[in-house]
Design a protein around this motif. Sequence first.
Motif, PDB file in Angstrom:
ATOM      1  N   SER A   1       0.834  -1.064   0.051  1.00 24.81           N
ATOM      2  CA  SER A   1       0.061  -0.028  -0.089  1.00 24.81           C
ATOM      3  C   SER A   1       0.964   1.283  -0.028  1.00 24.81           C
ATOM      4  O   SER A   1       1.947   1.295   0.588  1.00 24.81           O
ATOM      5  CB  SER A   1      -0.811  -0.151   1.322  1.00 24.81           C
ATOM      6  N   ILE A   2       0.311   2.271  -0.913  1.00 23.88           N
ATOM      7  CA  ILE A   2       1.195   3.487  -0.778  1.00 23.88           C
ATOM      8  C   ILE A   2       0.313   4.749  -0.537  1.00 23.88           C
ATOM      9  O   ILE A   2      -0.771   4.641  -0.905  1.00 23.88           O
ATOM     10  CB  ILE A   2       1.722   3.480  -2.445  1.00 23.88           C
ATOM     11  N   LYS A   3       0.686   5.770   0.216  1.00 27.70           N
ATOM     12  CA  LYS A   3       0.111   7.167   0.363  1.00 27.70           C
ATOM     13  C   LYS A   3       0.776   8.075  -0.568  1.00 27.70           C
ATOM     14  O   LYS A   3       2.065   8.176  -0.503  1.00 27.70           O
ATOM     15  CB  LYS A   3       0.247   7.346   1.865  1.00 27.70           C
ATOM     16  N   VAL A   4       0.031   8.648  -1.276  1.00 26.52           N
ATOM     17  CA  VAL A   4       0.659  10.166  -2.238  1.00 26.52           C
ATOM     18  C   VAL A   4       0.051  11.157  -1.701  1.00 26.52           C
ATOM     19  O   VAL A   4      -1.377  11.108  -1.683  1.00 26.52           O
ATOM     20  CB  VAL A   4       0.515   9.603  -3.607  1.00 26.52           C
ATOM     21  N   ASP A   5       0.751  12.312  -1.873  1.00 28.42           N
ATOM     22  CA  ASP A   5       0.095  13.630  -1.734  1.00 28.42           C
ATOM     23  C   ASP A   5       0.745  14.322  -2.646  1.00 28.42           C
ATOM     24  O   ASP A   5       1.878  14.427  -2.966  1.00 28.42           O
ATOM     25  CB  ASP A   5       0.358  14.370  -0.246  1.00 28.42           C
ATOM     26  N   PHE A   6      -0.302  15.247  -3.289  1.00 27.61           N
ATOM     27  CA  PHE A   6      -0.067  16.499  -4.259  1.00 27.61           C
ATOM     28  C   PHE A   6      -0.265  17.648  -3.460  1.00 27.61           C
ATOM     29  O   PHE A   6      -1.386  17.884  -2.973  1.00 27.61           O
ATOM     30  CB  PHE A   6      -0.615  16.176  -5.724  1.00 27.61           C
ATOM     31  N   GLU A   7       0.360  18.903  -3.981  1.00 29.08           N
ATOM     32  CA  GLU A   7      -0.071  20.166  -3.250  1.00 29.08           C
ATOM     33  C   GLU A   7       0.381  21.064  -4.540  1.00 29.08           C
ATOM     34  O   GLU A   7       1.263  21.297  -5.256  1.00 29.08           O
ATOM     35  CB  GLU A   7       0.748  20.458  -2.270  1.00 29.08           C
ATOM     36  N   GLY A   8      -0.934  21.911  -4.712  1.00 29.55           N
ATOM     37  CA  GLY A   8      -0.750  23.260  -5.886  1.00 29.55           C
ATOM     38  C   GLY A   8      -1.354  24.307  -4.976  1.00 29.55           C
ATOM     39  O   GLY A   8      -1.352  24.462  -3.619  1.00 29.55           O
TER      40      GLY A   8
ATOM     41  N   LYS B   1       4.079  17.811 -14.772  1.00 35.08           N
ATOM     42  CA  LYS B   1       3.093  18.270 -15.884  1.00 35.08           C
ATOM     43  C   LYS B   1       1.872  18.845 -15.352  1.00 35.08           C
ATOM     44  O   LYS B   1       1.406  19.984 -15.936  1.00 35.08           O
ATOM     45  CB  LYS B   1       2.477  16.910 -16.457  1.00 35.08           C
ATOM     46  N   CYS B   2       1.638  18.763 -14.268  1.00 36.83           N
ATOM     47  CA  CYS B   2       0.247  19.432 -13.469  1.00 36.83           C
ATOM     48  C   CYS B   2       0.886  20.723 -12.516  1.00 36.83           C
ATOM     49  O   CYS B   2       0.091  21.591 -12.075  1.00 36.83           O
ATOM     50  CB  CYS B   2      -0.444  18.874 -12.427  1.00 36.83           C
ATOM     51  N   LYS B   3       2.235  21.044 -12.769  1.00 38.09           N
ATOM     52  CA  LYS B   3       2.995  21.841 -11.925  1.00 38.09           C
ATOM     53  C   LYS B   3       2.473  22.019 -10.551  1.00 38.09           C
ATOM     54  O   LYS B   3       2.267  22.859  -9.980  1.00 38.09           O
ATOM     55  CB  LYS B   3       2.772  23.304 -12.690  1.00 38.09           C
TER      56      LYS B   3
END
Length: 434
Positions: free
Chosen positions: A239-246, A337-339
Amino acid sequence: TQSCNSDPQSSSLSVDSESLQRQIDELSTFSDTPAPSVTRILYSEKDVLARRFIKNLMGRSGLSVHEDAVGNIFGRWEGSEPELPAVATGSHIDAIPYSGKYDGVVGVLGAIEAINVLRRSGFEPKRSLEVILFTSEEPTRFGISCLGRDLNSGSCDRLLARSQALSEALKKTVDGQNISFFNAARLAGYAKDQEDLSSVFMKEGHYSAFLELHIEQGPILEEEGISIGIVTAIAAPASIKVDFEGNGGHAGAVLMPYRNDAGLAAAELALAVEKHVLDSGSVDTVGTVGIMELHPGAINSIPSKSHVEIDTRDIDESRRDTVIEKVHLSAIAIAEKCKVELSEFRIVNKDPPALSDKSVIEAMQFASQQLNLSHKFMISRAYHDSLFMARISPMGMIFIPCYKGYSHKPEEYASIEDIANGVKVLAVTMGINS
Ligand code: HGY
Ligand code: MN
Ligand code: MN
Ligand code: MN
């Protein structure tokens, strides 16, 4: 009565199906969501009530009950040679949100009934028999699957060396409401001394065998009209946890070229997981994005944060690890790509598969034959407490059919006839190993 070593004669085994069904129905009422769903989260009030229900049944079956620091519950039938490693069986009763009433439960209530079946048949064990209620198999509350077993995987000295590290890690572990593991455990009556988890550790060889009865959580046995599945291997979960921030911002005012949308990054990552899994070249590779949270979660606000949780498994560990590597590379490329910033990519667990023990498989096969039950060898794509118990003891699992293979949803169902068959195979297998 039979001598303590004799195998329980399959013809003399009788399951009290009526009370077993009643127990399954009553246990399912300890739930935070309305029937027919079951939600029973680790250390919740309903979990504590369910634990009391099980301890009471263990006592009524003449088992001596003890609990360890994290709430694994052990019910023991002392054998004539109690100094020998015991034969253990068990499963879990924690239930993920809006799930069913058979996952794990069949392996706990069924194990207690298997003890009753052996007693009624006049069987007397040489090795003690131990029924285990594992404190938490589902990762729901703290993101750690098979919590009670994680503490037991591997050899004792490594674990003892790790006990401080584990205590430290668990001290920092909080649930979605920011309640720490140790506070939750203490409220449920456990982990009084949070420094010392050594009561949880088991030495390799602590048990002579570990057996788990479980619904198949897949459609094969029902489709093929087969009564018993004898598990040969358990797939390798990760299992993997991923966070993106913009930057987020106003959904109307910010023009598209100026956006860095963390929500889109999450959506693209989910599609990348599907792509890498399907590209693995095997139907045995699976991947799911079961959690996707957007912050602030308002229709007219560009998501400034997104949180994605990925579950990927395969019976081939290296094939699964290749998927994880590709997903990681995709997460980096998608962030660019999503900056947005890839603020976290954390592999929570990446466990090896487990193989069942040959002699335990043979005992289950013998038991099925004795009981005239159709049976087949199969792998388990779901993981179980057995995945970790296999690291410290010879392991085996008995599957019974479930309706259309449904599991982890309210429609989960297993007939009491199929459950009774599984209980008998478990009883005979325990008898053979004892
Ligand atoms: O997810 C699983 O495989 C298990 O049912 N917790
Ligand atoms: Mn489950
Ligand atoms: Mn389960
Ligand atoms: Mn399990």
